[in-house]
Design a protein around this motif. Structure first.
Motif, PDB file in Angstrom:
ATOM      1  N   PHE A 109      -7.620  -0.818   1.753  1.00 19.75           N
ATOM      2  CA  PHE A 109      -7.484   0.583   2.144  1.00 19.75           C
ATOM      3  C   PHE A 109      -8.582   1.014   3.120  1.00 19.75           C
ATOM      4  O   PHE A 109      -8.768   2.190   3.366  1.00 19.75           O
ATOM      5  CB  PHE A 109      -7.439   1.488   0.907  1.00 19.75           C
ATOM      6  N   LYS A 138       0.781  -1.233   0.000  1.00 18.02           N
ATOM      7  CA  LYS A 138       0.000   0.000   0.000  1.00 18.02           C
ATOM      8  C   LYS A 138       0.821   1.296   0.000  1.00 18.02           C
ATOM      9  O   LYS A 138       0.281   2.371  -0.258  1.00 18.02           O
ATOM     10  CB  LYS A 138      -0.924   0.005   1.224  1.00 18.02           C
ATOM     11  N   VAL A 156      -9.401  -3.652  -3.266  1.00 16.29           N
ATOM     12  CA  VAL A 156      -8.743  -2.384  -2.920  1.00 16.29           C
ATOM     13  C   VAL A 156      -9.509  -1.714  -1.768  1.00 16.29           C
ATOM     14  O   VAL A 156      -8.908  -1.219  -0.812  1.00 16.29           O
ATOM     15  CB  VAL A 156      -8.622  -1.462  -4.166  1.00 16.29           C
TER      16      VAL A 156
END
Ligand code: ADP
Ligand code: ASP
Ligand code: MG
Length: 403
Positions: free
Chosen positions: A164, A118, A160
């Motif tokens: 996140f 990330k 994703v």
């Protein structure tokens, strides 16, 4: 500041005007002070075009090269979005999945994401940037580019969103949400405001391509609410979540149909123990997904017919494998490419008697012949001629009061 993942499908980035519109949608979330991560698919039609080209080069195109080829489609769309955002005064840049990297496992053409590094993305977001990431792809442990199966940018967006810790994952597409059936097949289709992961998963697996099946599975597994909405119209969309459907009084939530199935019949197979395993083992070793299966009752105890369905793109390979299979003997190999699987889906059906009868009756009234049937607790599928798909969907939509 909360994070939102916005995914744009092929039609949403289909023209320059649409890409400009996409940039305006992203700008809307930036102005609302969200941290925005964008996932884009390739410009509509590009992936199909690349597949066609690979087939013209070789009918046995290397799977790793195929992934590398297909993954290129997303790069252009992402760069164009980032370029437009730069033009509007935003800090933005595109990333191909391998540059991040987004790591995948599993076979080429059908990999799954297991990890995302990330740092780069987080640093970029911290400085106010909007990362635009190629959907549908990743890189494996051998540093080869992989893809996630057709429609795979949905899965990229959901994973994703998980990594996140996004508050929202919004799938922007060319329809206003998830409908009771494909609105392009039946104009009476109704938009569903809220649908459970289970019903959505079943609809997606049975042919409703508005969401890729494995992406719904990932959403369910990681408890990520998914909002599906139009990139053209400002409408509320459909929420895919763990709670009950908005149409909870309906027994049937939706109707799905498939486009590219083929039916294969092996006529006159020697009927002895282990024959089914001998037929299907080499198919599974070659990653050919067998769907509906029926074996006729053997009248003389010596021979039987075995019928099953596969994706049409696997037909040639399947025929070759069966013909080369020394473990079975049969009289004839027949196939039909003009078939479609039509399914009714609904968690409510498990407790409601008579659904099967109503489905068959509704099809019979329209003189639609059923070739193969398969059922589970929450769906019934029938295989019919693909010339009758539209008629069958309309009849079932009406029968189960979805019109
Ligand atoms: P994208 O390129 O945005 O990912 P897709 O073509 O993959 O878009 O998925 C959207 C399409 O899914 C719609 O245009 C519609 O024709 C089709 N579709 C099939 N079943 C359904 C359904 N039940 N609800 C909504 N759309 C559906
Ligand atoms: N571009 C890829 C495809 O057409 C991925 C996607 O659309 O989600 O399958
Ligand atoms: Mg799609």
């Amino acid at each position: 500041m909360k994070t939102v993942v916005l995914k744009f499908g092929g039609t949403s980035v289909g023209t320059i005007e649409r890409i400009k519109k996409v940039a305006n949608i992203i700008s809307f979330y930036k102005k609302k002070r969200f941290k925005v991560i964008v996932i884009s698919s390739a410009i509509g039609g590009i992936t199909n075009d690349l597949i066609k080209k690979s087939k013209l080069i070789s009918n046995n195109f290397d799977k790793a090269e195929y992934d590398s080829l297909l993954a290129s489609g997303e790069q252009a769309a992402c760069a164009l979005i980032a370029g437009r955002l730069n033009h509007l005064g935003y800090k933005s840049r595109s990333w191909m999945a391998w540059q991040i990297p987004i790591l995948t496992k599993g076979p080429h053409n059908n990999s799954r994401i297991y990890k995302i590094k990330k740092n780069q993305i987080l640093n970029f977001i911290r400085t106010g940037g909007v990362p635009i990431i190629t959907g549908f792809q990743g890189i494996n442990d051998e540093a080869r580019i992989t893809t996630l199966g057709r429609g795979g940018s949905d899965a990229s967006a959901i994973i994703v969103a998980k990594f996140f810790k996004a508050e929202k994952c919004i799938i922007y597409t060319d329809v206003e949400g998830v409908y009771t059936t494909d609105p392009k097949i039946n104009s009476k289709a109704k938009k569903i405001d809220k649908i459970s992961y289970d019903d959505m998963l079943e609809m997606a697996s049975l042919g409703s391509k508005v969401m890729q099946p494995s992406s719904v599975q990932d959403g369910k597994l990681h408890k990520i609410d998914i909002l599906v909405r139009s990139s053209f119209k400002k409408k509320s969309g459909t929420l895919i979540t763990s709670s009950k459907n908005s149409l909870s009084n309906q027994i049937i939530t939706g109707i799905s149909s498939t486009k590219n199935d083929s039916k294969v019949t092996i006529v006159g197979v020697k009927d002895k123990p282990g024959v089914a395993a001998s037929i299907f083992k080499p198919l599974s070793l070659n990653q050919i997904n067998v769907d509906m299966v029926v074996q006729n009752i053997s009248l003389n105890g010596k021979e039987t017919d075995m019928t099953f369905t596969i994706k049409s793109e696997d037909l040639k390979k399947t025929q070759k494998i069966i013909k080369d299979n020394k473990k079975i003997s049969f009289r004839k190999l027949a196939y039909d490419k003009n078939v479609s699987k039509v399914s009714i889906i609904g968690v409510g059906m498990v407790t409601t008697p008579g659904i099967t009868y109503r489905m068959f009756q509704a099809l019979a009234e329209k003189r639609i012949n059923i070739m193969v049937i398969s059922t589970s607790e929450i769906k019934i599928s029938v295989l019919i001629s693909n010339k009758q798909t539209k008629k069958a969907v309309a009849a079932l939509h009406k029968e189960f009061k979805l019109d």
